[in-house]
Design an enzyme around this catalytic site. Structure first.
Site, PDB file in Angstrom:
ATOM      1  CB  SER A  13      -0.904   0.010   1.221  1.00 10.05           C
ATOM      2  OG  SER A  13      -0.133  -0.027   2.405  1.00 10.05           O
ATOM      3  CB  CYS A  75       0.475  -5.108   1.558  1.00  9.57           C
ATOM      4  SG  CYS A  75      -0.899  -4.450   2.512  1.00  9.57           S
ATOM      5  CB  CYS A 186       1.624  -4.394   9.832  1.00  6.27           C
ATOM      6  SG  CYS A 186       1.498  -2.844   8.901  1.00  6.27           S
ATOM      7  CG  HIS A 188       3.698   0.631   7.724  1.00  8.66           C
ATOM      8  ND1 HIS A 188       2.878   0.047   6.787  1.00  8.66           N
ATOM      9  CD2 HIS A 188       3.961   1.884   7.257  1.00  8.66           C
ATOM     10  CE1 HIS A 188       2.654   0.920   5.805  1.00  8.66           C
ATOM     11  NE2 HIS A 188       3.302   2.028   6.065  1.00  8.66           N
TER      12      HIS A 188
END
Lengths: 267, 267
Positions: A13, A75, A186, A188
């Site tokens: 994303s 992702c 995730c 991130h």
């Protein structure tokens, strides 16, 4: 017959998936990579399964136009929701990050009590508990969404009272369940690893699926006879759906080195 | 000649703009409203001016298909970046939230020292300082982006140590500049009003542009002879680009009452 000199396609994303590119570059230094960050629609983790699947198919289509031999869904949310639709639509192998992460967690746990943190979308999909229990049927999995971690990582707000208070709030209930392993579900979250580790303490092993994903990609390329045979340095291309400059700036933090050129794509 | 029984069209990146709908319903109870929340692309505040403008034009086009007599851009970021393009493209009046907010702030300040908080996009556009100085040339404006406030509001995480620490971090430098007025320059921020007020203290007036925007809409409808003449209760329609159910749930918090029906639109 696969053209082994085509690139590995990777999408996410936004910038988070560059942590997977970093591991791919380390494990498979001879392979060209084309990366797409859907920065105009980021984040995926708060959005519905139908919308995320639609975006995942659009990302795959853009990457296929560039010529790729394998697709890596870097992702977690898109892996959790869209892997089936992508595998049905594409005639190349599709590797997500959930299965490798689940595999690594099952290998790491001693007590069989595993925590998983991710976006609301990833957690509500139930993809991690299912994948972990396929590797270790007796495992107990405790999952918690950590929605603030994505904006904190995107803002590079990685330390100090705000990330710490958020981590304490999110991780407290998991720690009460006596987990010994925590999946950073995730792409991130590895950026917040130090703050997360500070809250979990040294008795909990943190699992980041990027390394295991890169290993799975290597194994799949071997199985299909798809390893790049060129001997010169591979090309890395970066595509984004929003501003290339800010992606290049933040992306360097995730990739751990500067991004040469970033190209804008409309879709 | 305007059809005065058409609806007021309102759009925002997500649910935040419902705080503007609430004020419109209070000030103009006879007017039908059609609202579009672009929940598949939310947030706008972290994205580039070009991308936000593209999305704003797409939102306006969807609303025009439903028949509207005036367009309210209930998103500060879209107002800051896209108002010129929208006014050039549309043949109906377009009202943003920046000018009304600036007007209210200029009216509220005694010291002429005004703080503005908003998304990165809104702050970097410089739209608020420009608009405030058009109302009060001598005003000193201090602007600060508060990127975590949108995810906090979207998560309904409105109180406790995390929002408080974020607010202290963001607002500290503004308070050191001796502001007596603070513009909540994002439609999400009124939800965090109590936490923000706790940090600023009672000497700082908080300005929420929703009320002033509703007044501007009423004045514009009067000027164009566009007030609805029907006497029965007006219809409210809600459109979203992602899951309607979760929008209805969170939206009730913003609107202050239940949302009857929410329709999914693809664009």
């Amino acid at each position: 017959m696969v053209d082994s000199n085509l690139a590995i396609g990777v999408f996410d994303s936004g910038v988070g998936g560059l942590t997977v590119v970093r591991e791919l570059a380390r494990a498979l230094p001879e392979e060209p990579i084309v990366y797409l960050g859907d920065t105009a629609r980021v984040p995926y983790g708060t959005k519905s399964s139908a919308t995320v699947t639609r975006y995942a198919l659009a990302c795959a289509s853009i990457l296929q136009e560039r010529g790729i031999k394998i697709l890596v869904v870097a992702c977690n949310t898109a892996s959790a929701h869209g892997l089936g639709a992508l595998r049905a639509a594409l005639d190349i192998p599709v590797i997500g990050v959930v299965e490798p992460g689940a595999h690594a967690a099952a290998a790491a746990t001693r007590s069989g009590r595993i925590g998983v943190i991710g976006t609301r979308g990833t957690v509500s999909s139930g993809a991690y508990p299912e994948a972990i229990q396929r590797c270790a049927a007796a495992a107990k999995v405790f999952a918690a969404p950590c929605p603030l971690f994505v904006p904190l990582a995107e803002e590079a707000w990685l330390e100090g009272p705000v990330p710490l208070a958020a981590a304490q709030n999110y991780l407290g209930p998991l720690l009460e369940n006596g987990i010994d392993t925590l999946v950073l579900g995730c792409t991130h979250y590895p950026l917040l690893k130090e703050t997360i580790a500070h809250v979990t303490g040294p008795a909990v092993t943190l699992v980041d699926s990027a390394e295991e994903t890169a290993r799975t990609v290597g194994q799949t390329l071997d199985a299909m006879g798809g390893r790049c045979t060129r001997t010169f340095l591979p090309q890395y291309r970066f595509l984004v759906s929003d501003d290339p400059d800010s992606f290049a700036r933040v992306g360097a933090l995730f990739l751990g080195r500067p991004l040469d050129t970033v190209e804008w794509v409309d879709f």
